[in-house]
Design an enzyme around this catalytic site. Structure first.
Site, PDB file in Angstrom:
ATOM      1  CG  ASP A  30     -48.486  21.014  14.764  1.00 24.54           C
ATOM      2  OD1 ASP A  30     -49.042  21.715  13.900  1.00 24.54           O
ATOM      3  OD2 ASP A  30     -48.264  19.796  14.625  1.00 24.54           O
ATOM      4  CB  SER A  83     -49.441  18.366  10.526  1.00 23.48           C
ATOM      5  OG  SER A  83     -49.665  19.374  11.449  1.00 23.48           O
ATOM      6  CG  ASP A 173     -57.042  23.258   6.098  1.00 23.40           C
ATOM      7  OD1 ASP A 173     -56.410  23.463   7.151  1.00 23.40           O
ATOM      8  OD2 ASP A 173     -57.421  22.122   5.751  1.00 23.40           O
ATOM      9  NE  ARG A 286     -53.193  16.115   7.110  1.00 23.10           N
ATOM     10  CZ  ARG A 286     -52.807  17.125   7.856  1.00 23.10           C
ATOM     11  NH1 ARG A 286     -52.347  18.222   7.281  1.00 23.10           N
ATOM     12  NH2 ARG A 286     -52.887  17.068   9.166  1.00 23.10           N
ATOM     13  CE  LYS A 361     -51.527  19.537  15.765  1.00 21.69           C
ATOM     14  NZ  LYS A 361     -51.709  19.869  14.351  1.00 21.69           N
ATOM     15  CG  ASP A 430     -51.789  23.440  14.035  1.00 24.53           C
ATOM     16  OD1 ASP A 430     -51.691  24.187  13.042  1.00 24.53           O
ATOM     17  OD2 ASP A 430     -52.504  22.427  14.064  1.00 24.53           O
ATOM     18  CG  HIS A 434     -56.184  24.963  12.959  1.00 27.62           C
ATOM     19  ND1 HIS A 434     -56.073  25.426  11.669  1.00 27.62           N
ATOM     20  CD2 HIS A 434     -55.259  23.973  13.085  1.00 27.62           C
ATOM     21  CE1 HIS A 434     -55.119  24.748  11.052  1.00 27.62           C
ATOM     22  NE2 HIS A 434     -54.600  23.873  11.894  1.00 27.62           N
ATOM     23  CG  ASP A 471     -45.964  21.370  12.026  1.00 29.67           C
ATOM     24  OD1 ASP A 471     -46.055  22.464  12.634  1.00 29.67           O
ATOM     25  OD2 ASP A 471     -46.918  20.584  11.902  1.00 29.67           O
ATOM     26  CG  HIS A 472     -47.509  24.026   9.632  1.00 29.91           C
ATOM     27  ND1 HIS A 472     -48.400  24.720  10.416  1.00 29.91           N
ATOM     28  CD2 HIS A 472     -47.748  22.711   9.859  1.00 29.91           C
ATOM     29  CE1 HIS A 472     -49.155  23.860  11.071  1.00 29.91           C
ATOM     30  NE2 HIS A 472     -48.778  22.644  10.772  1.00 29.91           N
ATOM     31  CG  HIS A 501     -51.392  25.358   8.726  1.00 26.99           C
ATOM     32  ND1 HIS A 501     -51.132  24.106   8.258  1.00 26.99           N
ATOM     33  CD2 HIS A 501     -52.005  25.197   9.928  1.00 26.99           C
ATOM     34  CE1 HIS A 501     -51.568  23.210   9.129  1.00 26.99           C
ATOM     35  NE2 HIS A 501     -52.106  23.841  10.142  1.00 26.99           N
TER      36      HIS A 501
HETATM   37  O1  LIG Z   1     -56.284  18.863   9.850  1.00 24.52           O
HETATM   38  C1  LIG Z   1     -56.142  19.969  10.367  1.00 24.52           C
HETATM   39  O2  LIG Z   1     -56.306  20.175  11.575  1.00 24.52           O
HETATM   40  C2  LIG Z   1     -55.812  21.130   9.469  1.00 24.52           C
HETATM   41  O3  LIG Z   1     -56.466  20.983   8.248  1.00 24.52           O
HETATM   42  C3  LIG Z   1     -54.349  21.186   9.219  1.00 24.52           C
HETATM   43  O4  LIG Z   1     -53.618  21.200  10.416  1.00 24.52           O
HETATM   44  P1  LIG Z   1     -52.312  20.306  10.609  1.00 24.52           P
HETATM   45  O5  LIG Z   1     -51.695  20.167   9.267  1.00 24.52           O
HETATM   46  O6  LIG Z   1     -51.466  21.116  11.540  1.00 24.52           O
HETATM   47  O7  LIG Z   1     -52.735  19.021  11.191  1.00 24.52           O
HETATM   48 MN   LIG Z   2     -48.988  21.041  12.074  1.00 23.89          MN
HETATM   49 MN   LIG Z   3     -52.826  22.790  11.769  1.00 24.03          MN
END
Ligand SMILES: O=C(O)[C@H](O)COP(=O)(O)O
Ligand SMILES: [Mn+2]
Ligand SMILES: [Mn+2]
Length: 559
Positions: A30, A83, A173, A286, A361, A430, A434, A471-472, A501
């Site tokens: 991730d 993600s 973000d 989301r 995750k 990831d 963050h 994934d990114h 990201h």
């Molecule tokens: O929800 C989060 O932690 C971030 O906004 C995005 O991170 P993720 O897409 O890797 O979960």
């Molecule tokens: Mn991710």
């Molecule tokens: Mn993330």
């Protein structure tokens, strides 16, 4: 039946040359993108011998694929990956217009106001308040400020007379500190609504990681803190003005972790608790970080925390967040219909599947992978294992997270020979990325690399195949840059840390003793992206992907 109502033929055609029955490890790192090597690229700075060695296999066994923008169904090429869209594309093998885009379209055409969801909530407008709860930023991962602005305008034009906004500040973000500007923008919009006779105010707030936006039931206290402020009008901090609230609370916390606050009137009374007969919309598109609140708002039987007060409301999500649970039952925009995912096909074709990550995750390799659907397709064929994440810490404090535990579970699943596909998400790059803590992110990347090694070693032992991808991007760039790529500093000369990201491509590597001779990456899909991985994986299990899947990344050449 498919979700479109058509009969689906689940039988996959045999691959003309590739064998079945090889154990396949599918590893998603991730937040692991590819970028130029400099001191802010934590993957480069960290010791990552396993990932480095995979790269030596380029171009036949290692390449880059796209993981942002249109390649994952986002509105524009400036949208970084995330993600949800990343795992959706990886699992579904096709590119679906995602929530961000579907909401844009529904707002632009006005269709959002014609649907059942809006009609349902608008029946409260005459007598009750409309509450809007969600993430306040332009990150475009969970929500977008411009969509909130349009919704505020549209709802007030259609009869909403009293509006209360419950904000969650971002800084994850988007840049830390940017919440002040977003709150100022929202305040000026609300002031304009007031000029037009709408009683519109911010009612409560808090930082997204500390208030409301937990996921996968990691820590219900996060949701409870939000509930107390949003529904009960109770919070440890009271202010008469939201901009002032955020500025003051930022003295001791960053945007992600601001404590909960409520806005009060001159008599110290909260201006916007949620009451019987009112309407509530969660405006995030989301799913993962809204599902818990949606349950608290929607379920009569609920035992995750004491809600104390359970107002009789009309609630709609911006989207429906869980297609299997039909949660919430009412929503403003229909979610993407992600059907016929690779996981469902493979299970129908006898591929026994194991999926694992730690809590933060876990839903990525299950729920998102399976097209925003919770649960098993066939419990006899699948096992999903969740390793409990640490609770109540920021992950720079424990940058190794549960990477090695995930590696061990995957290793054991591989060595048990009970599974054909062993799929994991390794969160470190990831989750630690963050936090914006560069040193910790370096430690995180090293731990992720060690977990990959553990899994690849097990694959060596059973003669299997591995696919390693991501994934990114995230950990490969930790600073905000100008157009020519130079790091940016703020007015006080401080480096601007990038907690979000990126738009970078991600690596994909294939290998292992079970990989048939002559398998290599094709060079005629230069724009390949995450959605091309599913067909690739189906091939490696010995099948040809359905026709409408994005093309496979591999070919088999005779030597
Ligand atoms: O929800 C989060 O932690 C971030 O906004 C995005 O991170 P993720 O897409 O890797 O979960
Ligand atoms: Mn991710
Ligand atoms: Mn993330």
């Amino acid at each position: 039946m498919g979700s479109s109502g058509q009969q689906v033929s689940w039988k996959l055609a045999d691959h003309p040359t590739l064998p079945k029955g090889k154990t396949l490890a599918l590893i998603v790192l991730d937040g692991w993108g590819e970028d130029k090597p400099d001191e802010y690229n934590c993957i480069h700075v960290a010791q990552t011998p396993t990932m480095d060695s995979l790269k030596q296999g380029a171009p036949e066994k290692w390449r880059l694929i796209r993981a942002h923008g249109k390649a994952v169904g986002l509105p524009t090429e400036d949208d970084m990956g995330n993600s949800e869209v990343g795992h959706n594309a990886l699992g579904a093998g096709r590119i679906f217009a995602q929530g961000a885009k579907l909401v844009d379209i529904a707002l632009a055409s006005g269709k959002i106001y014609e649907g059942e969801g809006f009609k349902y909530i608008s029946e409260c407008f005459e007598k009750g308040t409309l509450h809007l709860i969600g993430l306040l930023s332009d990150g475009g991962v969970h929500s977008r400020l411009d969509q909130l602005q349009l919704l505020l305008k549209g709802a007030s034009e259609r009869g909403a007379k009293r509006i209360r906004v419950h904000i969650l500040t971002d800084g994850r973000d988007v840049l830390d500190g940017s919440s002040v500007g977003f709150v100022e923008t929202l305040e000026s919009d609300l002031a304009k609504l007031r000029e037009n006779g709408v009683d519109a105010q911010i009612a409560s707030g808090g930082g997204r990681m500390y208030v409301t936006m937990d996921r996968y039931e990691n820590d219900w206290d996060v949701v409870k803190r939000g509930w107390d402020a949003q529904v009960r009008g109770e919070a440890p901090h009271k202010f008469t003005n939201a901009v002032e609230a955020v500025k003051k609370l930022r003295e001791n916390a960053n945007d992600q972790y601001l404590p909960p606050f409520v806005i009060v009137d001159e008599n110290e009374k909260a201006v916007g608790p949620i009451e019987d007969g009112e309407a509530v919309v969660t405006f995030n598109f989301r799913a993962d970080r809204m599902v818990m609140l949606a349950k608290a708002l929607e379920y009569q039987d609920f035992d995750k925390f004491d809600r104390v007060k359970v107002p009789k409301i009309r609630y709609a999500g911006m989207l429906q967040y869980d297609g299997e649970l039909k949660l919430p039952g009412r929503y403003l925009v229909s979610p993407p219909e992600i059907d016929r995912t690779s996981g469902e096909y493979l299970v129908h074709n006898g591929v026994r599947t194991f999926a694992c990550s730690e809590t933060v995750k876990f839903g990525h390799v299950t729920f998102f992978w399976n097209g925003n659907r919770s649960g098993y397709f066939n419990p006899e064929m699948e096992e999903y294992v969740e390793i409990p994440s640490d609770v109540g810490i920021t992950f720079n404090v424990q940058p190794k997270m549960k990477a090695l535990e995930i590696g061990e579970k995957a290793r054991d699943a591989i060595l048990s020979r009970k599974f054909d596909q062993v799929r994991v998400n390794i969160p470190n790059g990831d989750m630690v990325g963050h936090t914006g803590d560069i040193q910790a992110t370096v430690v995180a990347c090293k731990a992720a690399d060690e977990a990959v090694k553990m899994i690849i070693d097990a694959i060596e032992q059973v003669g299997g195949i591995y696919v390693v991808t991501a994934d990114h991007g995230n950990a490969e760039d930790m600073v905000k840059r100008n157009k020519s790529g130079q790091p940016l500093y703020d007015k006080s000369g401080k480096l601007q840390i990038l907690t979000s990201h990126t738009c970078q491509p991600v690596p994909i590597a294939i290998g292992g003793p079970g990989l048939a001779a002559g398998v290599r990456f094709r060079n005629d899909v230069p724009d390949g992206g995450l959605a091309n991985v599913a067909a690739t994986v189906m091939n490696l299990h010995g099948y040809v992907a359905p026709n409408d899947y994005e093309p496979t990344l591999i070919e088999v050449v005779s030597n």
